[in-house]
Design an enzyme around this catalytic site. Sequence first.
Site, mmCIF file in Angstrom:
data_model
loop_
_atom_site.group_PDB
_atom_site.id
_atom_site.type_symbol
_atom_site.label_atom_id
_atom_site.label_comp_id
_atom_site.label_asym_id
_atom_site.label_seq_id
_atom_site.Cartn_x
_atom_site.Cartn_y
_atom_site.Cartn_z
ATOM 1 N N LYS A 35 139.122 17.473 -36.471
ATOM 2 C CA LYS A 35 138.937 17.875 -37.863
ATOM 3 C C LYS A 35 140.250 18.349 -38.461
ATOM 4 C CE LYS A 35 135.083 20.228 -38.985
ATOM 5 N NZ LYS A 35 134.272 21.451 -38.975
ATOM 6 N N GLU A 151 128.205 33.612 -49.565
ATOM 7 C CA GLU A 151 128.525 32.524 -50.513
ATOM 8 C C GLU A 151 127.239 32.008 -51.151
ATOM 9 O OE1 GLU A 151 127.756 29.174 -49.969
ATOM 10 O OE2 GLU A 151 126.855 29.380 -47.987
ATOM 11 N N GLU A 155 125.784 22.562 -52.219
ATOM 12 C CA GLU A 155 126.426 21.291 -51.890
ATOM 13 C C GLU A 155 126.365 20.397 -53.120
ATOM 14 O OE1 GLU A 155 125.273 19.234 -48.337
ATOM 15 O OE2 GLU A 155 125.013 21.144 -47.291
ATOM 16 N N PHE A 249 115.243 25.789 -60.966
ATOM 17 C CA PHE A 249 114.504 25.690 -59.701
ATOM 18 C C PHE A 249 112.997 25.618 -59.909
ATOM 19 C CE2 PHE A 249 117.365 25.669 -56.044
ATOM 20 C CZ PHE A 249 118.543 25.635 -56.760
ATOM 21 N N GLY A 257 115.182 20.405 -49.032
ATOM 22 C CA GLY A 257 115.731 20.115 -47.707
ATOM 23 C C GLY A 257 117.106 20.741 -47.625
ATOM 24 N N CYS A 260 120.394 24.676 -45.725
ATOM 25 C CA CYS A 260 120.319 26.112 -46.046
ATOM 26 C C CYS A 260 118.897 26.642 -46.187
ATOM 27 C CB CYS A 260 121.106 26.391 -47.313
ATOM 28 S SG CYS A 260 122.796 25.823 -47.179
ATOM 29 N N LYS A 263 116.638 26.511 -43.007
ATOM 30 C CA LYS A 263 117.206 27.368 -41.959
ATOM 31 C C LYS A 263 117.101 28.850 -42.338
ATOM 32 C CE LYS A 263 121.853 27.779 -42.138
ATOM 33 N NZ LYS A 263 122.475 29.078 -42.216
ATOM 34 N N LYS A 320 119.611 15.871 -51.666
ATOM 35 C CA LYS A 320 119.754 16.060 -53.108
ATOM 36 C C LYS A 320 120.926 15.211 -53.576
ATOM 37 C CE LYS A 320 122.758 19.890 -53.737
ATOM 38 N NZ LYS A 320 122.878 21.210 -54.291
HETATM 39 C C1 UGA Z 1 121.459 26.437 -51.574
HETATM 40 C C2 UGA Z 1 121.613 27.516 -52.669
HETATM 41 O O1 UGA Z 1 121.224 26.983 -53.939
HETATM 42 C C3 UGA Z 1 123.044 28.031 -52.751
HETATM 43 O O2 UGA Z 1 123.125 29.101 -53.690
HETATM 44 C C4 UGA Z 1 123.468 28.545 -51.354
HETATM 45 O O3 UGA Z 1 124.808 28.998 -51.350
HETATM 46 C C5 UGA Z 1 123.328 27.413 -50.362
HETATM 47 O O4 UGA Z 1 121.953 26.962 -50.342
HETATM 48 C C6 UGA Z 1 123.723 27.959 -48.996
HETATM 49 O O5 UGA Z 1 123.025 28.821 -48.483
HETATM 50 O O6 UGA Z 1 124.814 27.623 -48.517
HETATM 51 P P1 UGA Z 1 121.969 23.813 -51.432
HETATM 52 O O7 UGA Z 1 121.121 23.841 -50.206
HETATM 53 O O8 UGA Z 1 123.291 23.161 -51.372
HETATM 54 O O9 UGA Z 1 122.246 25.317 -51.960
HETATM 55 O O10 UGA Z 1 121.170 23.036 -52.566
HETATM 56 P P2 UGA Z 1 120.207 23.401 -53.778
HETATM 57 O O11 UGA Z 1 120.774 22.853 -55.008
HETATM 58 O O12 UGA Z 1 119.839 24.828 -53.794
HETATM 59 O O13 UGA Z 1 118.924 22.513 -53.430
HETATM 60 C C7 UGA Z 1 118.182 22.730 -52.233
HETATM 61 C C8 UGA Z 1 116.974 21.811 -52.181
HETATM 62 O O14 UGA Z 1 116.008 22.191 -53.153
HETATM 63 C C9 UGA Z 1 117.265 20.331 -52.465
HETATM 64 O O15 UGA Z 1 116.558 19.540 -51.548
HETATM 65 C C10 UGA Z 1 116.751 20.104 -53.867
HETATM 66 O O16 UGA Z 1 116.342 18.778 -54.112
HETATM 67 C C11 UGA Z 1 115.561 21.060 -53.892
HETATM 68 N N1 UGA Z 1 115.189 21.503 -55.242
HETATM 69 C C12 UGA Z 1 116.034 22.266 -55.968
HETATM 70 C C13 UGA Z 1 113.941 21.167 -55.758
HETATM 71 O O17 UGA Z 1 113.129 20.481 -55.103
HETATM 72 N N2 UGA Z 1 113.590 21.627 -57.002
HETATM 73 C C14 UGA Z 1 114.427 22.390 -57.745
HETATM 74 O O18 UGA Z 1 114.033 22.789 -58.876
HETATM 75 C C15 UGA Z 1 115.679 22.717 -57.209
#
Ligand code: UGA
Length: 430
Positions: A35, A151, A155, A249, A257, A260, A263, A320
Amino acid sequence: MKIAIIGSGHVGLVTGACFADLGNEVLCMDQDLNKIRLLSRGEIPFFEPGLEELVKKNTDKNRLQFTSNMEEAIQFSEIIFLCVGTPPKENGEADLSAIEHVAEAITPFLTEYRLIVEKSTVPVETGLYLHKMIKQNLKRNIKFDIASNPEFLREGSAVRDFFSPDRIVLGVESVRAKKLLLEVYKPFDVPIVITDIQSAEIIKHASNSFLAMKISFINLVSQICSKVGADIERVAEGMGADGRIGKSFLNAGIGFGGSCFPKDLAAFTRICEKLNVPSTLLKEVIEINEIQKINFVNLVRSKLKTVEGKNLAVLGLAFKPDTDDMRSAPAIDILTQLQAEGAKIKAYDPCAIDEAKKHIRDIKFSKNVYDACKGADAVLILTEWREFRDIDLKRLKKTLKDSLIIDGRNLYDPAEMKKNGFKYFSIGRN
Ligand code: UGA
């Protein structure tokens, strides 16, 4: 400031590159030599919009460097950010072995004061544990502080999220640690929540669990909408207009999925269990998320009568949009089940095909939407990539066998789709 980042994965690399862009000198360390070699050549091992440019810009300016040498990283820095992974164990608990390993590896090189900051998502009391562990192993009486600075990067928009956060959370327990972290975050004009380390650790787990709860809540409501012919989009709009609820949200779909939410929910549930706090609410959030995928498979089955021998075109595989990440992507469970029932899958994703190959077998992959959909009995939309919103519907219709679209992300307007001659089904809107 001189900053060391320990662990140069998604969180570490974004954080390091962004700190460098703010004018700090940053040394990103990772034990994975491959890496580090890649990064030193300017290659990014995963897809994150804007990151490659940012890394290039800051390495060119010599503000961002990479190493696999822990001693070099510790001696170089005033502040050390721990960004290593905390994957789930079999029982859902966070596996802290990487954090423990790093704490052990850092200790021999602590020859003067350092601030050690948890950036990785960790269970509450990890800071206490780290402090104890390092103190026990230190040969001399060297001063150090532990702090927590969770944080909140998503993603796909991590770089943007870094520079435009809603808030910054600092869990600190000494004046010196607070002063140093306030200095690091001086360029930001946003609310800074300063608290103790335990509270900061909980803020992260509670925030992710709450967001996941919002998604499961709206998905539950979408099931009610489906039964009575109501429209989940309008329901979410009406709910979200209440400032106390908020509109983000509340997008119903096939569930969350990623690396984050699943888990962190599991880890937060384990924390509850350990502390004898009821965790049924969190378990229900996970359960509804599972049911949402099952319901989608049921919907596909019901519209096709049987999926056996059917050709299904799948648009979107990543958990996503704007990422190639397939970890816990709903597509994995949904497609595996449909395959088990005899469906043949041809899929297109703008970014995640290579990753998808590691998670789902026996899929044919296409280079574009129209090729994936050619002759298909049905189109399934599993990720809301922007490019799918701009599909040429007339062209799409001609390529399909039966004009059947089952949309797991509510991308299109049902009335518009009907007008265009599609048999269109989505989540909580028919
Ligand atoms: C999430 C958090 O949003 C971040 O703030 C956090 O820092 C991150 O985890 C982490 O712990 O590192 P992330 O997993 O990258 O971020 O993605 P999100 O945009 O939160 O989406 C998560 C999932 O929820 C995706 O599968 C998305 O499709 C789904 N989702 C999101 C929905 O089904 N409906 C919504 O209204 C929003």
